[in-house]
Scaffold this active site. Sequence first.
Site, PDB file in Angstrom:
ATOM      1  N   ASP A  13       0.818  -1.229   0.000  1.00 48.25           N
ATOM      2  CA  ASP A  13       0.000   0.000   0.000  1.00 48.25           C
ATOM      3  C   ASP A  13       0.846   1.271   0.000  1.00 48.25           C
ATOM      4  O   ASP A  13       0.462   2.276   0.583  1.00 48.25           O
ATOM      5  CB  ASP A  13      -0.947   0.022   1.216  1.00 48.25           C
ATOM      6  CG  ASP A  13      -1.945  -1.105   1.172  1.00 48.25           C
ATOM      7  OD1 ASP A  13      -2.315  -1.516   0.068  1.00 48.25           O
ATOM      8  OD2 ASP A  13      -2.352  -1.568   2.252  1.00 48.25           O
ATOM      9  N   LYS A  16       1.734   2.345  -5.007  1.00 43.73           N
ATOM     10  CA  LYS A  16       2.338   1.819  -6.235  1.00 43.73           C
ATOM     11  C   LYS A  16       1.460   2.084  -7.454  1.00 43.73           C
ATOM     12  O   LYS A  16       1.958   2.392  -8.527  1.00 43.73           O
ATOM     13  CB  LYS A  16       2.595   0.306  -6.090  1.00 43.73           C
ATOM     14  CG  LYS A  16       3.606  -0.026  -5.005  1.00 43.73           C
ATOM     15  CD  LYS A  16       3.820  -1.532  -4.878  1.00 43.73           C
ATOM     16  CE  LYS A  16       2.606  -2.286  -4.391  1.00 43.73           C
ATOM     17  NZ  LYS A  16       2.211  -1.998  -3.008  1.00 43.73           N
ATOM     18  N   GLY A  40      -4.330  -4.278  -4.024  1.00 43.40           N
ATOM     19  CA  GLY A  40      -5.353  -3.267  -4.293  1.00 43.40           C
ATOM     20  C   GLY A  40      -4.646  -2.013  -4.743  1.00 43.40           C
ATOM     21  O   GLY A  40      -4.060  -1.314  -3.927  1.00 43.40           O
ATOM     22  N   HIS A  41      -4.627  -1.765  -6.046  1.00 41.79           N
ATOM     23  CA  HIS A  41      -3.882  -0.618  -6.570  1.00 41.79           C
ATOM     24  C   HIS A  41      -4.863   0.454  -7.034  1.00 41.79           C
ATOM     25  O   HIS A  41      -5.678   0.223  -7.916  1.00 41.79           O
ATOM     26  CB  HIS A  41      -2.952  -1.064  -7.704  1.00 41.79           C
ATOM     27  CG  HIS A  41      -1.885  -2.009  -7.213  1.00 41.79           C
ATOM     28  ND1 HIS A  41      -0.986  -2.634  -8.035  1.00 41.79           N
ATOM     29  CD2 HIS A  41      -1.570  -2.411  -5.949  1.00 41.79           C
ATOM     30  CE1 HIS A  41      -0.166  -3.387  -7.297  1.00 41.79           C
ATOM     31  NE2 HIS A  41      -0.514  -3.275  -6.035  1.00 41.79           N
ATOM     32  N   GLN A 223       2.160  -5.894  -3.221  1.00 36.85           N
ATOM     33  CA  GLN A 223       2.594  -5.967  -1.815  1.00 36.85           C
ATOM     34  C   GLN A 223       3.883  -5.139  -1.645  1.00 36.85           C
ATOM     35  O   GLN A 223       4.109  -4.220  -2.414  1.00 36.85           O
ATOM     36  CB  GLN A 223       2.780  -7.421  -1.354  1.00 36.85           C
ATOM     37  CG  GLN A 223       1.478  -8.217  -1.252  1.00 36.85           C
ATOM     38  CD  GLN A 223       0.958  -8.733  -2.576  1.00 36.85           C
ATOM     39  OE1 GLN A 223       1.674  -9.364  -3.327  1.00 36.85           O
ATOM     40  NE2 GLN A 223      -0.307  -8.485  -2.876  1.00 36.85           N
TER      41      GLN A 223
HETATM   42  P1  IMO Z   1      -0.786  -3.991  -2.401  1.00 32.09           P
HETATM   43  O1  IMO Z   1      -0.314  -4.566  -3.704  1.00 32.09           O
HETATM   44  C1  IMO Z   1      -0.808  -4.343   1.915  1.00 32.09           C
HETATM   45  C2  IMO Z   1      -0.865  -8.348   3.630  1.00 32.09           C
HETATM   46  C3  IMO Z   1      -2.084  -8.793   4.391  1.00 32.09           C
HETATM   47  C4  IMO Z   1      -1.435  -9.681   5.426  1.00 32.09           C
HETATM   48  C5  IMO Z   1      -0.340 -10.372   4.639  1.00 32.09           C
HETATM   49  C6  IMO Z   1      -0.707 -11.732   4.091  1.00 32.09           C
HETATM   50  O2  IMO Z   1      -2.064  -3.270  -2.461  1.00 32.09           O
HETATM   51  O3  IMO Z   1       0.317  -3.222  -1.751  1.00 32.09           O
HETATM   52  P2  IMO Z   1      -2.207 -12.511   2.050  1.00 32.09           P
HETATM   53  O4  IMO Z   1      -3.680 -12.296   1.787  1.00 32.09           O
HETATM   54  O5  IMO Z   1      -1.330 -11.979   0.977  1.00 32.09           O
HETATM   55  O6  IMO Z   1      -1.893 -13.917   2.419  1.00 32.09           O
HETATM   56  O7  IMO Z   1      -1.937 -11.659   3.384  1.00 32.09           O
HETATM   57  O8  IMO Z   1      -0.040  -9.507   3.558  1.00 32.09           O
HETATM   58  N1  IMO Z   1      -1.103  -7.901   2.248  1.00 32.09           N
HETATM   59  C7  IMO Z   1      -1.044  -6.610   1.870  1.00 32.09           C
HETATM   60  N2  IMO Z   1      -0.854  -5.488   2.603  1.00 32.09           N
HETATM   61  N3  IMO Z   1      -0.929  -4.252   0.595  1.00 32.09           N
HETATM   62  C8  IMO Z   1      -1.099  -5.354  -0.167  1.00 32.09           C
HETATM   63  O9  IMO Z   1      -1.082  -5.308  -1.510  1.00 32.09           O
HETATM   64  C9  IMO Z   1      -1.203  -6.611   0.474  1.00 32.09           C
HETATM   65  N4  IMO Z   1      -1.375  -7.870   0.056  1.00 32.09           N
HETATM   66  C10 IMO Z   1      -1.302  -8.647   1.150  1.00 32.09           C
HETATM   67  O10 IMO Z   1      -2.752  -7.709   4.987  1.00 32.09           O
HETATM   68  O11 IMO Z   1      -0.820  -8.926   6.424  1.00 32.09           O
HETATM   69 MG    MG Z   2      -2.935  -1.475  -1.949  1.00 32.56          MG
END
Ligand code: IMO
Ligand code: MG
Length: 422
Positions: A13, A16, A40-41, A223
Site C-alpha cells: 500500500d 504503487k 489493491g492498486h 505488496q
Molecule cells: P498492495 O499490492 C498491503 C498483507 C495482508 C497480510 C499479509 C498476508 O495493495 O500493496 P495474504 O492475503 O497476501 O496472504 O496476506 O499480507 N497484504 C497486503 N498489505 N498491501 C497489499 O497489496 C497486500 N497484500 C497482502 O494484509 O498482512
Molecule cells: Mg494497496
Amino acid sequence: MANTILVGAQWGDEGKGKIIDYLTDDADIVVRSQGGNNAGHTIVHGTKKFVLHLIPSGILRRGKTCVIGNGVVVDPVALVGEIDGLRGRGIKVGKNLLLSDSAHLVMPWHRLLDEQREVRKGKNKIGTTKRGIGPAYGDKAARTGLRVGDLLDKDVFAQKLKLRLGENNAVLKSLGAKPIAYQPLLKSYLAAAKVLRPHVTNTVVWLHDTMSRGKSLLFEGAQGTYLDIDHGTYPFVTSSNTTAGGACTGSGVPPHRMDTVIGVMKAYTTRVGEGPFPTEDDALGDMLHGMGREFGATTGRARRCGWFDAVATHYASMINGIDKIAITNLDGLDAVPVIKVCTAYKLDGKTLRHPPTDAAEWARCRPVYRKFPGWMKPTSGVRRFQDLPPNARRYVRALADLTGAKLGIVSVGAAHDETIRL
Ligand code: IMO
Ligand code: MG
C-alpha cells in the site's frame, strides 16, 4: 526505453498504483509477476477512481498492453469480475490483456483454507486478505496446483479438478468446514475459462518477442518488501517474492534485461495485518484516519500507521537494488508540526542498523528517532521540487539519503498531476 521494476519498499500500500500509472506514460507494456487479488492498486483519473486487484494498472491507458505473468496466482472468477467491472465503466479489455498459461489458479478451497487457518491461529493470526493466496502458492510449491492452461481443455480440467477436490474436501472436513460441491464449481470455472481463453498465451515467449521489437516493460510489483516470503517479517508475510527478483522469476524476463528499480515508499509507514512494526504510532494513525486516509483498498480495514522507518527502507534498498525512490503521500504530513524518522533500532542495549530476521526480535526493537520540523502548509498544489516548503524539501532529501537511493518522484496527492518529478 528502459525496462523498469517497481517495488513497494515497506509493507504494501505504498501508492504503487498511482506511481505505475504515472510511469506508464513512458512504457509500452505493464506486467504483474507475483501476488494475486490480495493487491489493491488505486488510480485516480479525473473524477474517476479505479481499484485494480489482478489486472495491471496500464489497462486504463489506450495503446498499452498488460500482462499477468506466470508468477501470479489467479482467481479466474475474480478476474472475470474485474474485467466486467472495467468494461462496465467504458475501459477496453481485449487484446490489451494477456494471461500466462502457467499462472496458478486460486481455487475455492484455497480461500476456505486461508480462512480456516487464520481462525485456528487465533491471536497469532497473520491478518491475511482471505483471498486464498497462501494456500494457492502452497499448492504450487507442493506441485499439486492447477494452472490457467489446465482450464483450456474441458475434459482435462474436469478430471484434474475432481482429483484435487477429493483431497481438499477431506482436508476441509477434518477442519470442520463444509465440503465443496463438484458440479457447480466445475460450471463456474468453465464459464470463467470461456471469458479468459482469448487472453491466455505463453507470456514468456510474447514478452521476449516484444522486447526484441524494442518495446519497454514496466513491472508492477504487488505488496511490499517486508511482505516478501523470504525477506519479510515471516510469518507475517504474503506467499510470494515481492522484492525485485520476483519480477524475473514471475515473468521469464532475465535479470540482465532489467534496467532500473524504483522503490515506492510513503513519507510515513503503514501496514495492514499483523506483525512487527517498530515505528507504529496510534496518534499519527488517528490523525490520518481522521483525514479519511489509510483505509485498505482490498479489505477496507483501517491501516496501522507509524513514522518513516529508514532502517527498513535502507535494507529494502539493498535487497531490491533500488536506483530511485518515489515518495508518496507527502501531503499526509502537511499538518504535523514535528515529524519523526527512525534511523536505528535499539534491542537489548544494542544499536541495530538492519532489521533482525526473527519477527519476535523485530517486534521488540525500539526505534531511535531523528526529529524534523514540519512545514505546516498544503503541498498538493506544488508541481516543482523547488516550490515545496523548505522543511518539506529537507525532509524528503533526508529520507532519500537515509534510504541510500536517489530521489526520483515525490507524490503530493492521488491524482496523476499531483506529482513532482526530479
Ligand atoms: P498492495 O499490492 C498491503 C498483507 C495482508 C497480510 C499479509 C498476508 O495493495 O500493496 P495474504 O492475503 O497476501 O496472504 O496476506 O499480507 N497484504 C497486503 N498489505 N498491501 C497489499 O497489496 C497486500 N497484500 C497482502 O494484509 O498482512
Ligand atoms: Mg494497496
